[in-house]
Scaffold this motif. Structure first.
Motif, PDB file in Angstrom:
ATOM      1  N   LEU A  31      45.270  13.088 -48.723  1.00 43.30           N
ATOM      2  CA  LEU A  31      44.934  13.827 -49.937  1.00 43.30           C
ATOM      3  C   LEU A  31      46.225  14.187 -50.649  1.00 43.30           C
ATOM      4  CD1 LEU A  31      42.112  16.148 -48.522  1.00 43.30           C
ATOM      5  CD2 LEU A  31      41.924  13.838 -49.486  1.00 43.30           C
ATOM      6  N   VAL A  34      46.606  17.278 -52.986  1.00 43.72           N
ATOM      7  CA  VAL A  34      46.581  18.651 -52.472  1.00 43.72           C
ATOM      8  C   VAL A  34      48.016  19.119 -52.239  1.00 43.72           C
ATOM      9  CG1 VAL A  34      45.824  20.156 -50.596  1.00 43.72           C
ATOM     10  CG2 VAL A  34      44.332  18.307 -51.400  1.00 43.72           C
ATOM     11  N   TRP A  40      43.482  21.406 -46.472  1.00 40.55           N
ATOM     12  CA  TRP A  40      42.608  20.298 -46.827  1.00 40.55           C
ATOM     13  C   TRP A  40      41.171  20.755 -46.561  1.00 40.55           C
ATOM     14  CZ3 TRP A  40      44.657  14.838 -45.070  1.00 40.55           C
ATOM     15  CH2 TRP A  40      45.911  14.619 -45.654  1.00 40.55           C
ATOM     16  N   SER A  41      40.426  20.970 -47.611  1.00 41.19           N
ATOM     17  CA  SER A  41      39.092  21.544 -47.474  1.00 41.19           C
ATOM     18  C   SER A  41      38.093  20.501 -46.975  1.00 41.19           C
ATOM     19  CB  SER A  41      38.617  22.090 -48.820  1.00 41.19           C
ATOM     20  OG  SER A  41      38.352  21.016 -49.711  1.00 41.19           O
ATOM     21  N   GLU A  44      37.041  18.219 -49.923  1.00 41.56           N
ATOM     22  CA  GLU A  44      37.992  17.177 -50.321  1.00 41.56           C
ATOM     23  C   GLU A  44      38.024  16.053 -49.293  1.00 41.56           C
ATOM     24  OE1 GLU A  44      39.586  16.655 -52.992  1.00 41.56           O
ATOM     25  OE2 GLU A  44      39.773  18.546 -54.073  1.00 41.56           O
ATOM     26  N   ILE A  45      37.958  16.400 -48.027  1.00 41.55           N
ATOM     27  CA  ILE A  45      37.947  15.386 -46.974  1.00 41.55           C
ATOM     28  C   ILE A  45      36.693  14.521 -47.094  1.00 41.55           C
ATOM     29  CG2 ILE A  45      37.803  15.037 -44.479  1.00 41.55           C
ATOM     30  CD1 ILE A  45      39.477  17.658 -44.211  1.00 41.55           C
ATOM     31  N   ARG A  48      36.992  12.052 -50.006  1.00 42.71           N
ATOM     32  CA  ARG A  48      37.829  10.882 -49.724  1.00 42.71           C
ATOM     33  C   ARG A  48      37.099   9.915 -48.793  1.00 42.71           C
ATOM     34  NH1 ARG A  48      42.980   9.928 -50.674  1.00 42.71           N
ATOM     35  NH2 ARG A  48      42.224  10.750 -52.654  1.00 42.71           N
ATOM     36  N   LEU A  71      49.510  14.114 -43.185  1.00 41.43           N
ATOM     37  CA  LEU A  71      49.275  15.538 -43.369  1.00 41.43           C
ATOM     38  C   LEU A  71      50.668  16.154 -43.387  1.00 41.43           C
ATOM     39  CD1 LEU A  71      47.307  17.895 -43.614  1.00 41.43           C
ATOM     40  CD2 LEU A  71      47.243  18.023 -41.121  1.00 41.43           C
ATOM     41  N   SER A  94      43.565  22.657 -41.566  1.00 41.21           N
ATOM     42  CA  SER A  94      43.332  21.288 -42.029  1.00 41.21           C
ATOM     43  C   SER A  94      43.008  20.382 -40.850  1.00 41.21           C
ATOM     44  CB  SER A  94      44.557  20.768 -42.775  1.00 41.21           C
ATOM     45  OG  SER A  94      44.797  21.508 -43.957  1.00 41.21           O
TER      46      SER A  94
END
Length: 403
Positions: A31, A34, A40-41, A44-45, A48, A71, A94
């Motif tokens: 991401l 971000v 990393w919410s 959002e994960i 993707r 990450l 995350s």
């Protein structure tokens, strides 16, 4: 060996459709939008994962998000200053969110300030193809004459300083700007994009951090994240320094086999592992890649298979991205060692016996030269490399239990 492909998200000029046609089994992504240090919410994960699983016409791609790369570890964590404690907790959150989403492998690096570094992103080869290149004299010209780092003169021999001065004198303003952008202003996959002033600020803050101190900070990071990874069923894998030598007076602590032996012993858990990048480590003539795979393979969670051609025999010297079977690393021997490690894991009943790899980087050839995707990540150049690697894997594993 599980075939994967790096994809930078919807803005990547090499699409999921292209990736699917390349015949890979999984995707390596992150991401990138971000901010470093933020969580990393789950949303959002999930987005993707959906993007990876869907082709442009809405049909399933059959591809999965296999590896997170990267990450990012913030500069505050590396320096243990500023917001490092909150960034560390965000990192752990995350990790939990990625584990909940079924993603098990997380690649990261601990390079201070600069991520992977090149001086030329489109160096022309005799064939007409282009590739990325690191030219030490150009880098010194940047360090001494563009960045103007205090005390830098003392770190380079007189002859190299003279060559760098001559190079800089021949550069027009456009060439100087291009060199600065190539070195500093961000490459695909870099955790952060810096200005020259940002770099100077970071360098000042690293002034009291030598290699031993940076190792202490990395050990503290690992003590916080590796046990959690073990608990969650995640595999952490540290990418080597690229190039694997000090830059701008900064310590670089993941450049050799000895460095990785220290890493796996610092927090001795199976989850604490290695991204074995044959290109990064192969830029040093004293790194034995097949031997590293044999000796450290138990902790190799991810493979970057690429090759570089060293243009000098020095530890710190010039190199360029070669064809996957054409550089200084014995790729056949490395793949043999990887397949042998997979066979050992399978016999031991390890569920992670199938090691993910990706064809890392590639030369821009044919239509790549018009597409102008992210430097190092062309479609056809990587596909050519993947085809060569597939051929080696098929030949080496033919008629063996590893097949």
């Amino acid at each position: 060996m599980r075939q994967t492909w790096r994809w930078f998200g919807p803005k990547d000029l090499v699409s999921i459709d292209d990736t699917r046609q390349a015949g890979v089994e999984g995707i390596v992504s992150a991401l990138h939008h971000v901010p470093t240090g933020a969580v990393w919410s789950p949303e959002e994960i999930a987005l993707r994962k959906q993007q990876i699983a869907t082709m442009s016409d809405g049909t399933p791609s059959t591809l999965t998000w296999d590896v997170v790369e990267s990450l990012p570890v913030s500069e505050d964590i590396k320096k243990q200053r500023g917001n490092w404690r909150s960034h560390l907790e965000s990192y752990r959150e995350s990790m939990r969110n990625l584990a909940d989403a079924g993603i098990e492998t997380i690649c990261y690096n601990f390079m201070p300030v600069l991520d992977w570094t090149r001086t030329d992103l489109a160096w022309r080869l005799p064939s007409g193809a282009t590739c990325m290149r690191f030219d030490l004299a150009d880098f010194v010209a940047f360090d001494l004459h563009i960045l103007q780092r205090a005390g830098a003169e003392e770190e380079y021999p007189e002859e190299l300083r003279a060559t760098a001065a001559e190079r800089f004198a021949r550069m027009d303003d456009a060439a100087k700007d291009r060199l600065a952008r190539n070195v500093v202003f961000g490459l695909p996959g870099a955790a952060e994009n810096f200005t020259l002033d940002d770099v100077k600020t970071h360098l000042a803050e690293y002034g009291a951090i030598d290699a031993d101190r940076l190792r202490q900070h990395m050990a503290a990071f690992l003590e916080e994240v590796a046990p959690l990874a073990q608990e969650l069923g995640l595999r952490l894998c540290c990418h080597p320094d690229d190039p694997p030598t000090p830059l701008l007076g900064l310590p670089r602590i993941m450049s050799t086999e000895a460095n990785y032996t220290w890493l796996i012993n610092a927090v001795d858990l199976p989850a604490n592992g290695i991204t074995l990048c044959s290109g990064s480590l192969g830029a040093r003539p004293d790194n034995d890649l097949p031997g590293m795979m044999e000796r450290l393979g138990d902790r190799v969670h991810f493979l970057h298979l690429r090759n570089v051609k060293r243009e000098t025999n020095e530890i710190r010297g010039d190199f360029h991205e070669a064809e996957h079977l054409g550089g200084d690393t014995d790729m056949v021997a490395l793949i043999k060692a990887a397949l042998a490690e997979e066979a050992r894991r399978k016999a031991a009943g390890r569920k992670d016996f199938n090691i993910p790899f990706r064809p890392d980087h590639g030369q821009d050839i044919l239509d790549d030269l018009k597409r102008q995707a992210q430097p190092g990540y062309p479609s056809i150049g990587r596909l050519k490399g993947l085809a060569e690697l597939r051929g080696v894997i098929a030949a080496v594993s033919h008629g063996t239990k590893a097949a």
